[in-house]
Enzyme design. Structure first.
Site, PDB file in Angstrom:
ATOM      1  CB  SER A 110      -0.972   0.005   1.179  1.00 56.39           C
ATOM      2  OG  SER A 110      -2.006  -0.930   0.944  1.00 56.39           O
ATOM      3  N   GLY A 112       4.174   1.139   1.177  1.00 54.70           N
ATOM      4  CA  GLY A 112       5.561   0.715   0.959  1.00 54.70           C
ATOM      5  C   GLY A 112       6.524   1.078   2.079  1.00 54.70           C
ATOM      6  CG  HIS A 113       6.364   4.073   4.913  1.00 52.35           C
ATOM      7  ND1 HIS A 113       7.563   4.722   5.057  1.00 52.35           N
ATOM      8  CD2 HIS A 113       5.528   4.947   4.322  1.00 52.35           C
ATOM      9  CE1 HIS A 113       7.455   5.948   4.588  1.00 52.35           C
ATOM     10  NE2 HIS A 113       6.231   6.116   4.123  1.00 52.35           N
ATOM     11  CB  SER A 119       4.797  -4.369   1.030  1.00 53.93           C
ATOM     12  OG  SER A 119       5.713  -3.295   1.028  1.00 53.93           O
ATOM     13  CB  CYS A 175       5.308   8.952   8.851  1.00 55.34           C
ATOM     14  SG  CYS A 175       6.069   8.819   7.241  1.00 55.34           S
ATOM     15  N   GLY A 181      -3.159   0.603   4.349  1.00 52.03           N
ATOM     16  CA  GLY A 181      -3.205  -0.865   4.302  1.00 52.03           C
ATOM     17  C   GLY A 181      -2.296  -1.525   5.322  1.00 52.03           C
ATOM     18  CG  HIS A 183      -0.557   3.309  10.152  1.00 47.51           C
ATOM     19  ND1 HIS A 183       0.632   3.509  10.807  1.00 47.51           N
ATOM     20  CD2 HIS A 183      -1.500   4.003  10.859  1.00 47.51           C
ATOM     21  CE1 HIS A 183       0.427   4.297  11.861  1.00 47.51           C
ATOM     22  NE2 HIS A 183      -0.856   4.605  11.910  1.00 47.51           N
ATOM     23  CB  ILE A 240      -6.824  -4.355   3.705  1.00 46.87           C
ATOM     24  CG1 ILE A 240      -6.162  -5.205   4.789  1.00 46.87           C
ATOM     25  CG2 ILE A 240      -7.788  -3.314   4.294  1.00 46.87           C
ATOM     26  CD1 ILE A 240      -7.076  -5.924   5.715  1.00 46.87           C
ATOM     27  CE1 TYR A 478       7.340   2.338  13.574  1.00 40.98           C
ATOM     28  CE2 TYR A 478       7.615   2.023  15.931  1.00 40.98           C
ATOM     29  CZ  TYR A 478       7.268   2.824  14.868  1.00 40.98           C
ATOM     30  OH  TYR A 478       6.866   4.121  15.096  1.00 40.98           O
TER      31      TYR A 478
HETATM   32  C1  FAD Z   1       9.210   7.002   8.603  1.00 46.64           C
HETATM   33  C2  FAD Z   1       8.204   6.083   9.254  1.00 46.64           C
HETATM   34  C3  FAD Z   1       7.412   6.565  10.278  1.00 46.64           C
HETATM   35  C4  FAD Z   1       6.473   5.741  10.870  1.00 46.64           C
HETATM   36  N1  FAD Z   1       5.713   6.227  11.895  1.00 46.64           N
HETATM   37  C5  FAD Z   1       4.819   5.428  12.494  1.00 46.64           C
HETATM   38  C6  FAD Z   1       4.024   5.890  13.578  1.00 46.64           C
HETATM   39  O1  FAD Z   1       4.106   7.039  13.981  1.00 46.64           O
HETATM   40  N2  FAD Z   1       3.161   5.033  14.139  1.00 46.64           N
HETATM   41  C7  FAD Z   1       3.030   3.742  13.706  1.00 46.64           C
HETATM   42  O2  FAD Z   1       2.210   3.007  14.255  1.00 46.64           O
HETATM   43  N3  FAD Z   1       3.763   3.272  12.697  1.00 46.64           N
HETATM   44  C8  FAD Z   1       4.650   4.090  12.090  1.00 46.64           C
HETATM   45  N4  FAD Z   1       5.393   3.604  11.072  1.00 46.64           N
HETATM   46  C9  FAD Z   1       5.264   2.202  10.686  1.00 46.64           C
HETATM   47  C10 FAD Z   1       4.144   1.986   9.675  1.00 46.64           C
HETATM   48  O3  FAD Z   1       2.906   2.105  10.318  1.00 46.64           O
HETATM   49  C11 FAD Z   1       4.278   0.574   9.091  1.00 46.64           C
HETATM   50  O4  FAD Z   1       5.513   0.440   8.449  1.00 46.64           O
HETATM   51  C12 FAD Z   1       3.119   0.223   8.163  1.00 46.64           C
HETATM   52  O5  FAD Z   1       3.001  -1.174   8.064  1.00 46.64           O
HETATM   53  C13 FAD Z   1       3.329   0.809   6.781  1.00 46.64           C
HETATM   54  O6  FAD Z   1       2.200   0.613   5.985  1.00 46.64           O
HETATM   55  P1  FAD Z   1       2.353   0.784   4.401  1.00 46.64           P
HETATM   56  O7  FAD Z   1       1.053   0.463   3.796  1.00 46.64           O
HETATM   57  O8  FAD Z   1       2.971   2.101   4.130  1.00 46.64           O
HETATM   58  O9  FAD Z   1       3.463  -0.290   4.090  1.00 46.64           O
HETATM   59  P2  FAD Z   1       3.595  -1.523   3.095  1.00 46.64           P
HETATM   60  O10 FAD Z   1       5.065  -1.753   3.001  1.00 46.64           O
HETATM   61  O11 FAD Z   1       2.860  -1.293   1.837  1.00 46.64           O
HETATM   62  O12 FAD Z   1       2.903  -2.693   3.889  1.00 46.64           O
HETATM   63  C14 FAD Z   1       3.292  -3.104   5.175  1.00 46.64           C
HETATM   64  C15 FAD Z   1       2.739  -4.506   5.429  1.00 46.64           C
HETATM   65  O13 FAD Z   1       1.329  -4.488   5.318  1.00 46.64           O
HETATM   66  C16 FAD Z   1       0.882  -5.340   4.266  1.00 46.64           C
HETATM   67  N5  FAD Z   1      -0.148  -4.643   3.499  1.00 46.64           N
HETATM   68  C17 FAD Z   1      -0.031  -3.431   2.907  1.00 46.64           C
HETATM   69  N6  FAD Z   1      -1.160  -3.128   2.250  1.00 46.64           N
HETATM   70  C18 FAD Z   1      -2.014  -4.172   2.419  1.00 46.64           C
HETATM   71  C19 FAD Z   1      -3.338  -4.448   1.967  1.00 46.64           C
HETATM   72  N7  FAD Z   1      -4.013  -3.574   1.204  1.00 46.64           N
HETATM   73  N8  FAD Z   1      -3.898  -5.622   2.301  1.00 46.64           N
HETATM   74  C20 FAD Z   1      -3.227  -6.510   3.063  1.00 46.64           C
HETATM   75  N9  FAD Z   1      -1.973  -6.285   3.520  1.00 46.64           N
HETATM   76  C21 FAD Z   1      -1.367  -5.133   3.208  1.00 46.64           C
HETATM   77  C22 FAD Z   1       2.101  -5.562   3.408  1.00 46.64           C
HETATM   78  O14 FAD Z   1       2.012  -6.774   2.674  1.00 46.64           O
HETATM   79  C23 FAD Z   1       3.223  -5.543   4.423  1.00 46.64           C
HETATM   80  O15 FAD Z   1       3.318  -6.778   5.075  1.00 46.64           O
HETATM   81  C24 FAD Z   1       6.331   4.411  10.447  1.00 46.64           C
HETATM   82  C25 FAD Z   1       7.131   3.935   9.419  1.00 46.64           C
HETATM   83  C26 FAD Z   1       8.060   4.744   8.820  1.00 46.64           C
HETATM   84  C27 FAD Z   1       8.930   4.208   7.731  1.00 46.64           C
END
Ligand code: FAD
Ligand code: NAG
Ligand code: NAG
Ligand code: NAG
Length: 550
Positions: A110, A112-113, A119, A175, A181, A183, A240, A478
């Site tokens: 979603s 990519g964090h 992911s 952030c 997805g 978070h 999701i 994390y």
């Molecule tokens: C700079 C930074 C700051 C952050 N600050 C916070 C914070 O303040 N509080 C906090 O709680 N967290 C924080 N995080 C952590 C963040 O919440 C997680 O890394 C989160 O999982 C990222 O979601 P994403 O969709 O961006 O990541 P992605 O890399 O896209 O996905 C993360 C995981 O979720 C799965 N996923 C994604 N989308 C879906 C979907 N649609 N359906 C099913 N599975 C899915 C992926 O397969 C992977 O396993 C931070 C991260 C970074 C890098």
């Protein structure tokens, strides 16, 4: 009664065995047949426009765009065979169907964090289901709810809410480029957590697609799956599509401060006191703490900088009087305080300009993607000054601003009253969450990078003396592969998975394994830290009463 139940079970079991023997001996992953399947099975002739193979000149830019940690932006990172950027639900259906059929692993992305790049990285052949086109947000101010699609970012959500009402918000992370997805499905905490709980605690419905391509909402998925996708990462169970969330009331205007103190300015004593003060402050005042390696402007020597970052729902004079009676040691002055719109606190908290809110919140990737690795801790009791000295002395051993910690208060609010089993996230009843990060820069050699990674491990080890250790808590948002990983090939035993599973989920781990077994019995949704099923094929024979040789 007993007998027929056993028989039924046995029949179901035999069927399961037959079905999974097929998948266990399915052909080698083959992206050509996967591609053919997509084109053949899709009843939607737009599918070819969402397929990116390495031959497509845009493959790398599509792949790299949502790689948010530059550490993984290099040729050594394993690449997907194919990237799909679905625009309709039927695209997702076809992707899951063909992925399963041709044994090609799927990774869902979603925002990519993911800290480990889970992911978009896999050691086995895989494709990415990139959800960035699913990002609509619909806000209902009247009922204080919203539907938000998985590919939207936190910043887009905050901005959309703000456009509809400047006195509503959502309790989640700071952030802005983090995806919904990952978070929300992993938990999600931020500055409003002490008051309102996690993002996942504020989810009231969801739409997901299961491994059979069925679209389910809360009622049709049932409470077990609905529970699992609020803290144990969606992609372990389903894709999701969107969450329905409740919005919370915030004041339109707030008062904030951002005050730094170095070791020479009694940072240790102030941090020590903060641990006692912060959880007891009135609900409308949140003080977070950022700790960083730095240089003293007075002495030019290395030091630790403790920055107290706060937001208060009210005016300057009230804030000053609360601080005077609770935390006079900080020496807060009127000049330190700044009145602003609630929405401006998002960039302010991160030390960014508060002048262009829209751009800050709606840019989908950061212009300077950092190189970093991180770890986490949950702290139950305040740490002594001596302990703080030991922990913070680590920050003197790393280059300025390349080692940081962010301490967020959990205690003194709803996090203390929500039971550990309410969602998969069990780390309730803690004083605070500690986020530990090591950065490096683009030109650093691999040995320098290794030094930083080792530095972070050492810091984490030192913190270990001051936090509960059975098990030591971790947070799947994390993601930390040092906790243990699944076998790359073949099944993983429940006991092996418990190594990371207990750290993230404590006693909720066993229920998560059960839910996994129910919703994805053939274990198609796999990653480094996905849940094993209760009866993996490899351990079935000889491992149950039906086949036992003894
Ligand atoms: C700079 C930074 C700051 C952050 N600050 C916070 C914070 O303040 N509080 C906090 O709680 N967290 C924080 N995080 C952590 C963040 O919440 C997680 O890394 C989160 O999982 C990222 O979601 P994403 O969709 O961006 O990541 P992605 O890399 O896209 O996905 C993360 C995981 O979720 C799965 N996923 C994604 N989308 C879906 C979907 N649609 N359906 C099913 N599975 C899915 C992926 O397969 C992977 O396993 C931070 C991260 C970074 C890098
Ligand atoms: C690549 O992207 C550009 C810009 O978005 C677009 O114009 C072009 O048609 C794309 N090329 C392919 C092969 O998809
Ligand atoms: C918030 O501040 C702005 C600008 O100072 C002001 O116009 C507005 O009336 C304030 N809102 C509330 C609810 O006090
Ligand atoms: C990294 O190296 C490149 C090329 O050698 C140089 O142009 C750039 O300025 C360096 N960047 C930093 C941050 O040192």
């Amino acid at each position: 009664m007993m007998k027929s139940k056993t028989m039924k079970l046995q029949i179901a079991f035999t069927l399961l065995l037959t079905f999974s023997s097929i998948s266990a001996f399915a052909s080698e992953p083959n992206e050509e047949s996967f591609l053919g399947c997509l084109l053949k099975e899709s009843h939607d002739n737009t599918i070819s426009s969402i397929i990116y193979t390495p031959q497509n000149s845009n493959f790398s830019s599509v792949l790299d765009f949502y790689i948010q940690n530059s550490r993984y932006l290099n040729p050594e990172t394993p690449k997907p065979k194919i990237i799909l950027t679905p625009t309709t639900e039927s695209h997702i259906q076809t992707a899951i169907y063909c992925g399963k059929k041709h044994n090609l692993q799927m990774r869902v992305r979603s925002g990519g964090h993911d800290f480990a790049g889970s992911s978009y990285i896999s050691e086995v052949p895989f494709f990415i289901l990139d959800m960035f086109n699913f990002r609509s947000i619909s806000i209902d101010v009247e009922s204080r709810t919203a539907w938000v699609e998985a590919g939207a970012t936190l910043g887009e959500l905050y901005y959309s809410i703000y456009e509809k009402s400047s006195s509503l918000s959502f309790p989640a992370g700071y952030c802005p480029t983090v995806g919904i997805g990952g978070h929300i499905s992993g938990g999600g905490y931020g500055g409003l957590t002490r008051e309102y709980g996690l993002a996942a605690d504020n989810v009231i419905d969801a739409r997901v697609m299961d491994v059979n391509g069925a679209i389910l909402d809360r009622a049709s998925m049932g409470e077990d799956l609905f529970w699992a996708i609020r803290g144990a990462i969606g992609s372990n169970f389903a894709v999701i599509l969107s969450y329905k969330i409740t919005l919370v009331e915030v004041p339109e205007n707030v008062t904030s401060f951002f005050v730094s103190r170095t070791l020479e300015q009694n940072a240790i004593q102030l941090v020590h006191k903060w641990q006692y003060v912060a959880p007891k402050l009135p609900k409308g005042l949140t003080i977070s703490l950022m700790l960083s390696s730095g240089i003293s402007t007075r002495t030019g020597e290395k030091t630790v900088i403790a920055t107290f970052i706060a937001v208060y729902r009210g005016g300057v004079d009230e804030l000053l009087s609360i601080m005077e009676s609770n935390f006079p040691e900080l020496g807060l002055t009127k000049e330190d305080c700044k009145e602003m719109l609630w929405i401006q606190y998002f960039p302010f908290h991160l030390g960014q300009s508060i002048d262009n809110i829209k751009e800050f919140l709606t840019s989908r990737v950061s212009p300077n993607k950092p190189y970093f690795t991180g770890k986490v801790d949950f702290v139950k009791d305040p740490i002594s000054e001596k302990g703080l000295e030991k922990i913070l002395s680590n920050l003197l051993e790393v280059d300025p601003f390349l080692g940081i910690m962010e301490w967020t208060i959990f205690g003194g609010g709803v996090m203390d009253t929500i039971p550990e089993s309410e969602t998969p996230f069990p780390h309730r009843g803690n004083l605070m969450i500690m986020f530990e990060v090591a950065f490096w820069t683009p030109n650093d050699s691999s040995s320098v990078i290794q030094t930083r990674i080792d530095w972070l491990r050492k810091l984490h080890k030192d913190i270990g003396d001051y936090v509960p250790n059975n098990p030591r808590g971790a947070y799947i948002d994390y993601r930390d592969l040092d906790l243990g990983v699944n076998n790359v090939v073949g099944e993983t035993s429940i006991e092996q998975a418990r190594k990371w599973g207990a750290a993230y989920f404590k006693d909720n781990f066993d229920r998560l394994v059960k839910v996994k077994t129910q919703v994805d019995p053939d274990n198609y949704f796999k990653n480094e830290q996905s849940f094993p099923t209760l009866f993996p094929y490899s351990t079935k024979i000889g491992d149950t009463e039906c086949f036992s040789s003894s």
